[in-house]
Design a protein around this motif. Structure first.
Motif, PDB file in Angstrom:
ATOM      1  N   GLY A 122      39.745  38.510  48.070  1.00 14.70           N
ATOM      2  CA  GLY A 122      41.061  38.895  47.542  1.00 14.70           C
ATOM      3  C   GLY A 122      41.138  38.866  46.023  1.00 14.70           C
ATOM      4  O   GLY A 122      41.550  39.860  45.398  1.00 14.70           O
ATOM      5  N   PHE A 123      40.732  37.769  45.411  1.00 17.28           N
ATOM      6  CA  PHE A 123      40.809  37.691  43.944  1.00 17.28           C
ATOM      7  C   PHE A 123      39.900  38.753  43.303  1.00 17.28           C
ATOM      8  O   PHE A 123      40.222  39.313  42.266  1.00 17.28           O
ATOM      9  N   SER A 124      38.763  39.016  43.948  1.00 21.57           N
ATOM     10  CA  SER A 124      37.825  40.010  43.407  1.00 21.57           C
ATOM     11  C   SER A 124      38.454  41.397  43.373  1.00 21.57           C
ATOM     12  O   SER A 124      38.306  42.138  42.399  1.00 21.57           O
ATOM     13  N   LEU A 125      39.170  41.741  44.450  1.00 22.50           N
ATOM     14  CA  LEU A 125      39.765  43.076  44.533  1.00 22.50           C
ATOM     15  C   LEU A 125      40.826  43.266  43.453  1.00 22.50           C
ATOM     16  O   LEU A 125      40.908  44.325  42.826  1.00 22.50           O
ATOM     17  N   PHE A 126      41.632  42.236  43.221  1.00 22.50           N
ATOM     18  CA  PHE A 126      42.654  42.343  42.169  1.00 22.50           C
ATOM     19  C   PHE A 126      42.008  42.423  40.788  1.00 22.50           C
ATOM     20  O   PHE A 126      42.507  43.123  39.902  1.00 22.50           O
ATOM     21  N   ALA A 127      40.901  41.706  40.607  1.00 19.73           N
ATOM     22  CA  ALA A 127      40.191  41.785  39.330  1.00 19.73           C
ATOM     23  C   ALA A 127      39.663  43.201  39.116  1.00 19.73           C
ATOM     24  O   ALA A 127      39.796  43.788  38.044  1.00 19.73           O
ATOM     25  N   MET A 128      39.070  43.779  40.156  1.00 21.55           N
ATOM     26  CA  MET A 128      38.499  45.123  40.033  1.00 21.55           C
ATOM     27  C   MET A 128      39.585  46.151  39.784  1.00 21.55           C
ATOM     28  O   MET A 128      39.423  47.065  38.973  1.00 21.55           O
ATOM     29  N   GLN A 129      40.692  45.994  40.490  1.00 18.21           N
ATOM     30  CA  GLN A 129      41.776  46.961  40.330  1.00 18.21           C
ATOM     31  C   GLN A 129      42.336  46.946  38.904  1.00 18.21           C
ATOM     32  O   GLN A 129      42.917  47.919  38.448  1.00 18.21           O
ATOM     33  N   ASN A 130      42.170  45.836  38.230  1.00 23.69           N
ATOM     34  CA  ASN A 130      42.742  45.692  36.896  1.00 23.69           C
ATOM     35  C   ASN A 130      41.690  45.736  35.792  1.00 23.69           C
ATOM     36  O   ASN A 130      41.883  45.167  34.718  1.00 23.69           O
ATOM     37  N   GLY A 131      40.569  46.368  36.057  1.00 27.19           N
ATOM     38  CA  GLY A 131      39.641  46.707  34.989  1.00 27.19           C
ATOM     39  C   GLY A 131      38.627  45.645  34.620  1.00 27.19           C
ATOM     40  O   GLY A 131      38.128  45.636  33.483  1.00 27.19           O
ATOM     41  N   ALA A 132      38.282  44.761  35.549  1.00 28.33           N
ATOM     42  CA  ALA A 132      37.215  43.795  35.249  1.00 28.33           C
ATOM     43  C   ALA A 132      35.897  44.549  35.015  1.00 28.33           C
ATOM     44  O   ALA A 132      35.644  45.584  35.627  1.00 28.33           O
ATOM     45  N   LYS A 133      35.062  43.997  34.134  1.00 22.87           N
ATOM     46  CA  LYS A 133      33.798  44.654  33.808  1.00 22.87           C
ATOM     47  C   LYS A 133      32.829  44.521  34.983  1.00 22.87           C
ATOM     48  O   LYS A 133      32.160  45.477  35.380  1.00 22.87           O
ATOM     49  N   MET A 134      32.757  43.321  35.538  1.00 24.11           N
ATOM     50  CA  MET A 134      31.837  43.044  36.653  1.00 24.11           C
ATOM     51  C   MET A 134      32.445  41.891  37.454  1.00 24.11           C
ATOM     52  O   MET A 134      33.025  40.968  36.861  1.00 24.11           O
ATOM     53  N   VAL A 135      32.311  41.928  38.773  1.00 20.50           N
ATOM     54  CA  VAL A 135      32.854  40.852  39.603  1.00 20.50           C
ATOM     55  C   VAL A 135      31.788  40.362  40.576  1.00 20.50           C
ATOM     56  O   VAL A 135      31.175  41.166  41.283  1.00 20.50           O
ATOM     57  N   HIS A 136      31.583  39.055  40.598  1.00 17.67           N
ATOM     58  CA  HIS A 136      30.709  38.441  41.596  1.00 17.67           C
ATOM     59  C   HIS A 136      31.566  37.597  42.540  1.00 17.67           C
ATOM     60  O   HIS A 136      32.382  36.798  42.080  1.00 17.67           O
ATOM     61  N   THR A 137      31.374  37.786  43.835  1.00 17.78           N
ATOM     62  CA  THR A 137      32.082  36.961  44.818  1.00 17.78           C
ATOM     63  C   THR A 137      31.076  36.019  45.448  1.00 17.78           C
ATOM     64  O   THR A 137      30.030  36.462  45.941  1.00 17.78           O
ATOM     65  N   ILE A 138      31.390  34.734  45.437  1.00 18.10           N
ATOM     66  CA  ILE A 138      30.473  33.717  45.946  1.00 18.10           C
ATOM     67  C   ILE A 138      31.139  32.995  47.116  1.00 18.10           C
ATOM     68  O   ILE A 138      32.279  32.526  47.003  1.00 18.10           O
ATOM     69  N   ASP A 139      30.443  32.913  48.249  1.00 16.43           N
ATOM     70  CA  ASP A 139      30.942  32.137  49.393  1.00 16.43           C
ATOM     71  C   ASP A 139      29.729  31.671  50.179  1.00 16.43           C
ATOM     72  O   ASP A 139      28.737  32.401  50.290  1.00 16.43           O
ATOM     73  N   SER A 140      29.819  30.453  50.742  1.00 19.07           N
ATOM     74  CA  SER A 140      28.671  29.933  51.493  1.00 19.07           C
ATOM     75  C   SER A 140      28.518  30.650  52.828  1.00 19.07           C
ATOM     76  O   SER A 140      27.469  30.577  53.455  1.00 19.07           O
ATOM     77  N   SER A 141      29.557  31.322  53.272  1.00 23.93           N
ATOM     78  CA  SER A 141      29.484  32.026  54.541  1.00 23.93           C
ATOM     79  C   SER A 141      29.037  33.474  54.325  1.00 23.93           C
ATOM     80  O   SER A 141      29.713  34.252  53.642  1.00 23.93           O
ATOM     81  N   ALA A 142      27.897  33.829  54.931  1.00 23.42           N
ATOM     82  CA  ALA A 142      27.376  35.192  54.788  1.00 23.42           C
ATOM     83  C   ALA A 142      28.358  36.187  55.391  1.00 23.42           C
ATOM     84  O   ALA A 142      28.513  37.311  54.905  1.00 23.42           O
ATOM     85  N   LYS A 143      29.038  35.754  56.433  1.00 23.63           N
ATOM     86  CA  LYS A 143      30.016  36.616  57.091  1.00 23.63           C
ATOM     87  C   LYS A 143      31.177  36.938  56.145  1.00 23.63           C
ATOM     88  O   LYS A 143      31.679  38.059  56.105  1.00 23.63           O
ATOM     89  N   ALA A 144      31.595  35.919  55.388  1.00 22.94           N
ATOM     90  CA  ALA A 144      32.677  36.141  54.419  1.00 22.94           C
ATOM     91  C   ALA A 144      32.241  37.168  53.377  1.00 22.94           C
ATOM     92  O   ALA A 144      33.022  38.040  52.986  1.00 22.94           O
ATOM     93  N   ILE A 145      30.992  37.072  52.947  1.00 23.90           N
ATOM     94  CA  ILE A 145      30.492  38.027  51.945  1.00 23.90           C
ATOM     95  C   ILE A 145      30.445  39.444  52.539  1.00 23.90           C
ATOM     96  O   ILE A 145      30.795  40.415  51.867  1.00 23.90           O
ATOM     97  N   ASP A 146      30.061  39.547  53.808  1.00 25.77           N
ATOM     98  CA  ASP A 146      30.101  40.866  54.471  1.00 25.77           C
ATOM     99  C   ASP A 146      31.521  41.415  54.462  1.00 25.77           C
ATOM    100  O   ASP A 146      31.740  42.604  54.205  1.00 25.77           O
ATOM    101  N   LEU A 147      32.483  40.550  54.768  1.00 26.00           N
ATOM    102  CA  LEU A 147      33.886  40.985  54.785  1.00 26.00           C
ATOM    103  C   LEU A 147      34.322  41.440  53.396  1.00 26.00           C
ATOM    104  O   LEU A 147      35.028  42.438  53.247  1.00 26.00           O
ATOM    105  N   THR A 148      33.886  40.693  52.381  1.00 23.54           N
ATOM    106  CA  THR A 148      34.231  41.078  51.011  1.00 23.54           C
ATOM    107  C   THR A 148      33.644  42.440  50.681  1.00 23.54           C
ATOM    108  O   THR A 148      34.344  43.307  50.148  1.00 23.54           O
ATOM    109  N   ASP A 149      32.351  42.641  51.010  1.00 20.40           N
ATOM    110  CA  ASP A 149      31.708  43.934  50.717  1.00 20.40           C
ATOM    111  C   ASP A 149      32.466  45.070  51.397  1.00 20.40           C
ATOM    112  O   ASP A 149      32.672  46.139  50.818  1.00 20.40           O
ATOM    113  N   GLU A 150      32.893  44.794  52.633  1.00 23.37           N
ATOM    114  CA  GLU A 150      33.647  45.798  53.388  1.00 23.37           C
ATOM    115  C   GLU A 150      34.962  46.127  52.664  1.00 23.37           C
ATOM    116  O   GLU A 150      35.342  47.287  52.536  1.00 23.37           O
ATOM    117  N   ASN A 151      35.634  45.107  52.173  1.00 28.34           N
ATOM    118  CA  ASN A 151      36.903  45.336  51.475  1.00 28.34           C
ATOM    119  C   ASN A 151      36.712  46.028  50.131  1.00 28.34           C
ATOM    120  O   ASN A 151      37.546  46.828  49.714  1.00 28.34           O
TER     121      ASN A 151
END
Ligand code: SAH
Length: 395
Positions: free
Chosen positions: A235-264
């Motif tokens: 969620g925070f990554s998407l808002f950062a991207m929508q508002n012109g962030a240069k680069m965004v890294h999303t970190i989570d210990s759950s691989a499934k969560a990262i898959d969900l983030t990539d999907e979003n």
């Protein structure tokens, strides 16, 4: 109201309920008249036979969760009225939440329905019960939802197996649909789209409580390199991207969560190259991080689930915040949160203060954050306040 079991409190143990605190602890009970059946509605009296309230009885330290401080029937009309009030408040809020169709309709004690959470995902309601009484009332609750929403509500999913005592669900399927059958869908939060699976996702599927804070992050994202640590569905990554962030890294210990983030990320910004998902433990990530970030989000899971582990939790907040202060570049912004109910805003702030001192950084508090209005707190039940956050400028 007739035939309810009557509970009489010890003298002196009625003060908090007289000030509308909705929990009655088992140690406060002096005498019981009638059978005590878990999930039943009981009447509570003081030692001089004055009525105090009625609520769901539960085996455990909180013996009664008070539903009403008036003598009233707890029937389908009761649930309808409570849900109607909750919905009217949300309707007013939604007027100022453009392009948003995900929100919390019922927040337990904050909506005078202790033991009940209802989250709305567009045409789907996800129910989470924390008391047997609320679970037993599920048909009244579902019926009230159908009346209030009409055809706008097509699916009702009861997801309580993780929050109820095991035996309450003995004869039931674990989690089940009460209406419809949709398992996932796309919802919008201030125009940002999320693919949510309420069957497999954490909690009811999504952390709705960070909506306003995610939006605020957008104000600080432009041209910054962002690390969203404990990112879950991003969620925070998407808002950062929508508002012109240069680069965004999303970190989570759950691989499934990262898959969900990539999907979003794909769902919102199909062609982007400005995002990377990293499945890693947060401490390992900071230990190995090669990049320096100038906007960091720390939104860890509750470090303290109970008061007796408080000092460990405070250490945990200090350590992770120190890592962030050590990593963040000049003129950096840190969004840091705690969702542990047992950690007070003062204690959280002290942990972050200690982390900043250890890291030797100059830090200003820009915002002090909390949970949004669709997660209201009863003024009589301060325990309902659980989310706190600080937005810090790091020189
Ligand atoms: N910020 C998110 C919600 C975070 S919930 C949002 O806006 O929706 C907390 C997340 O922390 C969970 O997804 C969980 O998988 C992750 N997590 C738990 N322990 C972790 C650890 N040690 N390192 C990294 N991530 C962790």
């Amino acid at each position: 109201m007739t035939n309810r079991t009557k509970i009489v409190l010890k003298s002196g143990k009625d003060q908090s309920v007289k000030r509308f605190h909705p929990w009655i602890f088992s140690g406060a009970i002096k005498k019981t008249y009638g059978p005590l059946v878990e999930g039943n509605v009981v009447d509570v009296y003081d030692n001089k036979d004055n009525f105090l309230g009625c609520g769901h009885y539960q085996i455990g330290s909180i013996a009664v969760r008070v539903l009403s401080f008036q003598e009233t029937d707890i029937d389908r009309q009761f649930y309808f009225n409570r849900l109607q009030t909750a919905l009217n408040i949300r309707k007013e809020l939604l007027q100022n939440m453009p392009e948003t169709d995900v929100y919390r309709l019922v927040h337990g004690e904050g909506d005078q329905l202790p033991g009940l959470i209802i989250d709305i995902y567009n045409d789907t309601a996800v129910l989470q019960m924390h008391s047997v009484g609320m679970f037993l009332a599920r048909d009244h609750i579902a019926e009230a939802l159908q009346k209030l929403y009409g055809s706008a509500l097509e699916h009702i999913y009861c997801k309580s197996s993780g929050t109820l005592p095991k035996k309450a669900l003995e004869d039931e399927q674990k989690d089940f649909f009460m209406m419809g059958d949709k398992v996932s869908g796309v919802v919008k939060e201030y125009g940002v789209k999320y693919h949510i699976n309420w069957l497999e996702g954490q909690k009811t599927g999504f952390f709705i409580d960070q909506r306003e804070n995610r939006r605020l992050l957008g104000d600080y994202a432009k041209n910054r390199v962002v690390a969203n640590v404990f990112g879950y569905t991003g969620g925070f990554s998407l808002f950062a991207m929508q508002n012109g962030a240069k680069m965004v890294h999303t970190i989570d210990s759950s691989a499934k969560a990262i898959d969900l983030t990539d999907e979003n990320v794909q769902l919102n910004f199909a062609e982007t190259t400005a995002h990377k998902g990293i499945a890693a433990d947060a401490f390992d990530f900071f230990a190995k991080a090669e990049d320096t970030y100038d906007l960091i989000v720390l939104d860890p899971p509750a470090f303290a689930k109970h008061h007796n582990v408080l000092s460990n939790a405070l250490q945990g907040y200090k350590r992770i915040n120190q890592r962030a202060f050590e990593n963040i570049g000049p003129n950096g912004i840190l969004f840091t949160f705690s969702c542990s109910q047992a950690v007070s805003p003062q204690n959280f702030r002290k942990s972050v203060f200690a982390a900043a001192a250890n890291a030797g950084r100059k830090v200003r508090i820009l915002h002090q954050l909390t949970q949004p209005a669709d997660h209201p707190i009863s003024i009589f039940h301060p325990e309902g306040e659980y989310l706190k956050g600080l937005v810090l400028h790091v020189e």
